[in-house]
Structure formats: C-alpha cells, structure tokens
Design a protein around this motif. Sequence first.
Motif, mmCIF file in Angstrom:
data_model
loop_
_atom_site.group_PDB
_atom_site.id
_atom_site.type_symbol
_atom_site.label_atom_id
_atom_site.label_comp_id
_atom_site.label_asym_id
_atom_site.label_seq_id
_atom_site.Cartn_x
_atom_site.Cartn_y
_atom_site.Cartn_z
ATOM 1 N N VAL A 134 0.868 -1.182 0.000
ATOM 2 C CA VAL A 134 0.000 0.000 0.000
ATOM 3 C C VAL A 134 0.899 1.224 0.000
ATOM 4 N N THR A 135 0.593 2.185 -0.845
ATOM 5 C CA THR A 135 1.429 3.387 -0.956
ATOM 6 C C THR A 135 0.612 4.632 -0.677
ATOM 7 N N THR A 136 1.169 5.506 0.151
ATOM 8 C CA THR A 136 0.611 6.845 0.321
ATOM 9 C C THR A 136 1.438 7.817 -0.507
ATOM 10 N N PHE A 137 0.796 8.489 -1.457
ATOM 11 C CA PHE A 137 1.442 9.538 -2.247
ATOM 12 C C PHE A 137 1.177 10.875 -1.554
ATOM 13 N N HIS A 138 2.244 11.497 -1.079
ATOM 14 C CA HIS A 138 2.112 12.786 -0.395
ATOM 15 C C HIS A 138 2.222 13.951 -1.370
ATOM 16 N N ALA A 139 2.791 13.709 -2.549
ATOM 17 C CA ALA A 139 2.931 14.730 -3.594
ATOM 18 C C ALA A 139 3.399 14.005 -4.850
ATOM 19 N N GLN A 166 1.862 1.523 -10.116
ATOM 20 C CA GLN A 166 1.480 0.281 -10.788
ATOM 21 C C GLN A 166 1.685 -0.935 -9.886
ATOM 22 N N GLU A 167 2.706 -0.887 -9.036
ATOM 23 C CA GLU A 167 3.021 -2.023 -8.168
ATOM 24 C C GLU A 167 2.171 -2.046 -6.901
ATOM 25 N N SER A 168 1.485 -0.958 -6.607
ATOM 26 C CA SER A 168 0.729 -0.863 -5.352
ATOM 27 C C SER A 168 -0.599 -1.606 -5.447
ATOM 28 N N ASP A 169 -0.926 -2.296 -4.368
ATOM 29 C CA ASP A 169 -2.201 -3.007 -4.301
ATOM 30 C C ASP A 169 -3.322 -2.100 -3.806
ATOM 31 N N ALA A 170 -2.963 -0.964 -3.252
ATOM 32 C CA ALA A 170 -3.921 0.086 -2.892
ATOM 33 C C ALA A 170 -3.125 1.379 -2.768
ATOM 34 N N VAL A 171 -3.788 2.474 -3.048
ATOM 35 C CA VAL A 171 -3.148 3.792 -3.003
ATOM 36 C C VAL A 171 -3.939 4.703 -2.077
ATOM 37 N N ILE A 172 -3.205 5.444 -1.233
ATOM 38 C CA ILE A 172 -3.817 6.421 -0.334
ATOM 39 C C ILE A 172 -3.295 7.808 -0.692
ATOM 40 N N THR A 173 -4.184 8.791 -0.722
ATOM 41 C CA THR A 173 -3.784 10.187 -0.880
ATOM 42 C C THR A 173 -4.400 10.990 0.261
ATOM 43 N N CYS A 174 -3.883 12.208 0.466
ATOM 44 C CA CYS A 174 -4.282 12.987 1.632
ATOM 45 C C CYS A 174 -5.400 13.993 1.351
ATOM 46 N N SER A 175 -5.859 14.066 0.113
ATOM 47 C CA SER A 175 -6.932 15.011 -0.213
ATOM 48 C C SER A 175 -7.605 14.575 -1.508
ATOM 49 N N PRO A 191 -7.253 -0.174 -5.879
ATOM 50 C CA PRO A 191 -8.216 0.820 -5.364
ATOM 51 C C PRO A 191 -7.507 2.034 -4.783
ATOM 52 N N MET A 192 -8.180 3.183 -4.854
ATOM 53 C CA MET A 192 -7.635 4.426 -4.325
ATOM 54 C C MET A 192 -8.528 4.927 -3.191
ATOM 55 N N HIS A 193 -7.889 5.526 -2.187
ATOM 56 C CA HIS A 193 -8.601 5.991 -0.999
ATOM 57 C C HIS A 193 -8.061 7.354 -0.580
ATOM 58 N N VAL A 194 -8.920 8.189 -0.015
ATOM 59 C CA VAL A 194 -8.509 9.471 0.559
ATOM 60 C C VAL A 194 -8.542 9.351 2.081
ATOM 61 N N GLU A 384 -8.859 4.615 9.851
ATOM 62 C CA GLU A 384 -9.163 4.561 8.418
ATOM 63 C C GLU A 384 -8.038 3.893 7.643
ATOM 64 N N THR A 385 -6.785 4.213 8.019
ATOM 65 C CA THR A 385 -5.635 3.609 7.332
ATOM 66 C C THR A 385 -5.575 2.115 7.592
ATOM 67 N N ALA A 386 -5.800 1.688 8.843
ATOM 68 C CA ALA A 386 -5.750 0.269 9.188
ATOM 69 C C ALA A 386 -6.794 -0.521 8.407
ATOM 70 N N THR A 387 -7.955 0.069 8.192
ATOM 71 C CA THR A 387 -9.002 -0.602 7.414
ATOM 72 C C THR A 387 -8.536 -0.862 5.989
ATOM 73 N N ILE A 388 -7.858 0.118 5.402
ATOM 74 C CA ILE A 388 -7.331 -0.024 4.029
ATOM 75 C C ILE A 388 -6.222 -1.062 3.990
ATOM 76 N N LEU A 389 -5.313 -1.027 4.967
ATOM 77 C CA LEU A 389 -4.216 -1.978 5.005
ATOM 78 C C LEU A 389 -4.726 -3.408 5.149
ATOM 79 N N ALA A 390 -5.740 -3.593 5.985
ATOM 80 C CA ALA A 390 -6.277 -4.933 6.221
ATOM 81 C C ALA A 390 -7.009 -5.475 4.993
ATOM 82 N N ALA A 391 -7.616 -4.580 4.223
ATOM 83 C CA ALA A 391 -8.409 -5.016 3.066
ATOM 84 C C ALA A 391 -7.561 -5.245 1.820
ATOM 85 N N ALA A 392 -6.322 -4.740 1.814
ATOM 86 C CA ALA A 392 -5.480 -4.851 0.619
ATOM 87 C C ALA A 392 -5.142 -6.310 0.327
#
Length: 416
Positions: A134-139, A166-175, A191-194, A384-392
């Motif tokens: 899972v990757t968080t893109f900060h910018a 492309q390698e991420s199984d889920a992506v998180i962004t901050c906005s 999947p992508m999540h905010v 919220e982050t833990a939910t995404i990590l667990a579902a990936a």
Amino acid sequence: MRVLLVSWEYPPVVVGGLGRHVHHLATALAAAGHEVVVLARRPTGTDGSTHPTEAVVADGVLVVAVAEDPAHFAFGVDMIEWTLALGHAMVRAGLALSKPGVGEGWVPDVVHAHDWLVAHPAIALAEFFDVPLVTTFHATEAGRHSGWVSGRVNRQVHSIEWWLAQESDAVITCSASMDDEVARLFAPPGPMHVVRNGIDTSTWTFRPHGPTGRAPALLYVGRLEYEKGVQDLIAALPRLRRTHPGTTLTIVGDGTQRDHLIELARAHRVRRSVAFAGSADHDGVLAHLHRADVLVLPSRYEPFGIIALEGAAAGIPLVASTAGGLGEAVTDGVTGRSFAPGDVAGLATAVRRSLDEPERTRALVDAARERLTADFAWSTVARETATILAAAKRRVRTPYARPHVVERPLPERDSS
C-alpha cells in the motif's frame, strides 16, 4: 496486523510534513494494538562508522534507522543514485527482520510505502514477503513543477512514481485533489482511498489572538520552494504596508529558494520588514504561531498543508490559497480566508479582511479549532488507514511497458 512502514524520513530525521505524518500514524497504529516496524534512515551525510544502523523502540514502535552505504552520494547532486543506495540499505535491513536473532523472525502482513524515495525497497520487500503493498502519495513530481517534467531528473522521478503506483495493491492520498492528480497521472490498477492528514491537538496549545496595539505581524511556516508561493507573499507585502503601516513578515523554514527570496524582498523594498528565521522545532514553531497575527499559506501547489491544521490548533487566524488540499482544509468564510494560487492582489485582500474584521476572524478561528477535533484526530486517521491496510490483497503481477512521460502540461481542452 504486523505493519511495515517504509519512509525516507522519521524523527529525528524530519525534512517536512511527511516525517511528522509517518511518525503520528505509526504511533497511533501501535496504540490501536498493531505491531508496527518503521524502516527509516540515519541523518543525511553520516556513515556507518559514526551513525551505524540502530533499532530502537519508541512509543510502541520499532524504528530501524538504516546507516548510509559507503558510496559517496550527495542528495542534491546525485538524487537518483543516492535514492538507489538508500533503497539497497533499506532492503538489507528489511530482510534482516525475518532472521532469528535479528528481528526474531518478524514478518509483516503488509508493507506501507510513503512516496517515491522508498519505491525500490518497498516493492522489493513486499515481493519477498509476498504481502500487499500500500502506498501513500504525499505529492507528485508533476504537481510540484506545475505539470512540467521536462528535466532529466524530473522524468526519472516521475517514472519511479508511475512504477510505484502500478506495483501498489492500494493507493492512499491525503486530499480529494491529490486523489484526482494521482489517478490522472498514473492510473493505478488498485483501489484508491482518501485519508486526510491528522493532528494531535494536545501538543499545539490553543491561544486566542486579539488586538495587540502594534503593527500587524504575518507568519509563513514551511519549505522555501517555488511551489510554496512565498514569492507571492513577499510581493503582496508592499501593498499591505501601504494600508497597514509597519506590517512585518516572519518566514520560518528553509529550502532551495531562500537566497532568491531574500533578493526578492530587496527588490520589493521590504527586506527590513522580512525576517528569515530558518528552521524551527515543534516548540519554536508554536512560539511563532502564538506571536503572529495571521498565518499566511500562499502555496501554488499543496497536496494537503498540515501547517494549516497546526495553526488552527494554536489559535492563529488562517489565510491560505485554494491550492490542492489547502482548499479543503481552509474554507473561505468558514475556517479562514482564501485566495486563488498566484493571486497577489487576492492574497493582500484576504489578509486585510482578517486584520480589519477582528470579531469575524475570531469566529473563524473557533470554527477551525472545532473542526480539527472532529475530522483530523490521529486516532481517526489510523483507524481509516488500518481498514485499508487490512483489506489490501496482493494482486497477480503482469509485465508492463515503459511509461509514456509527458514532459509539459497538456493544453486545455477546447470546449467550443
């Protein structure tokens, strides 16, 4: 869960908001009962003889700070080479976690990467342990340069970001704006999540501001880079001093644009009214927030802008551009004053309104503080982050071609 966080900065090595974000997320996840290990690094410019790799437990988190490899690379000159060397060192340290007697056979359930600088170790470790990434893109590199990635290093960074997406199984962004940006630039297959950044209000003492009887004192806190828009704030200062004589500006932070901004202040004939205070720790920033009358955040590009939350928590009125996440954190006429990115006249008008309407400004400060406790608590961010990590779920990988890198912004569509 057993969570492996990979970040190029983590206290005491803090470059910007990313380091603070990962620290608070890690400790909040640990407080919620998860086993958290952070792979980070030792300070820039050190080596294994003076700063060997160390593993310490702090706030319930095992932090593995990796020593720089012997190869002599300077981040500002050899960015990609430096990043690859860092990644190689992090891979070795990450693999050691699973060895008896070193990490006591610790194996993660998920790898959580933070930005492109740790793409190589995060991808390698997720593949080795066969767990989701899972990757968080900060910018993004394109965002930082207004859509331009025409330079050689710009293209390299952009390509690594694309690869990481492309390698991420889920992506998180901050906005929501960052979510749109990452989707448009990289089209991640997962999947992508905010999940918005958080803040610990207990560490930012609230102190309401009131009339001081002195000339207005403006404040900027952040990196001194072009995308932060400090040049627009300096350009607006002469206008503000004409209507509010004696107005001063304190700039807290450092970056590549510092010398340019000093010359710009001279060009606008306000050098004596602008104090470049350099970097400051938490207590130093808080002291500046309590002393100033208005916190001005003039970013031209801003994925989130955590300093807006910190300012609101400290009780200082906010004036911010509508760039990216700032436009979501600061709502004009609700939690602060806003203006369009790059609009010097609009910036000056927003500051004047904050100064000239004290009762309304106090109401905005109270509203900003109230919103913080409801929407941006770190316990909420961690949940919220833990939910995404667990579902990936780890996807089946297939080969893909090189990315097509657009070197300059695409022209606007003709709507006619």
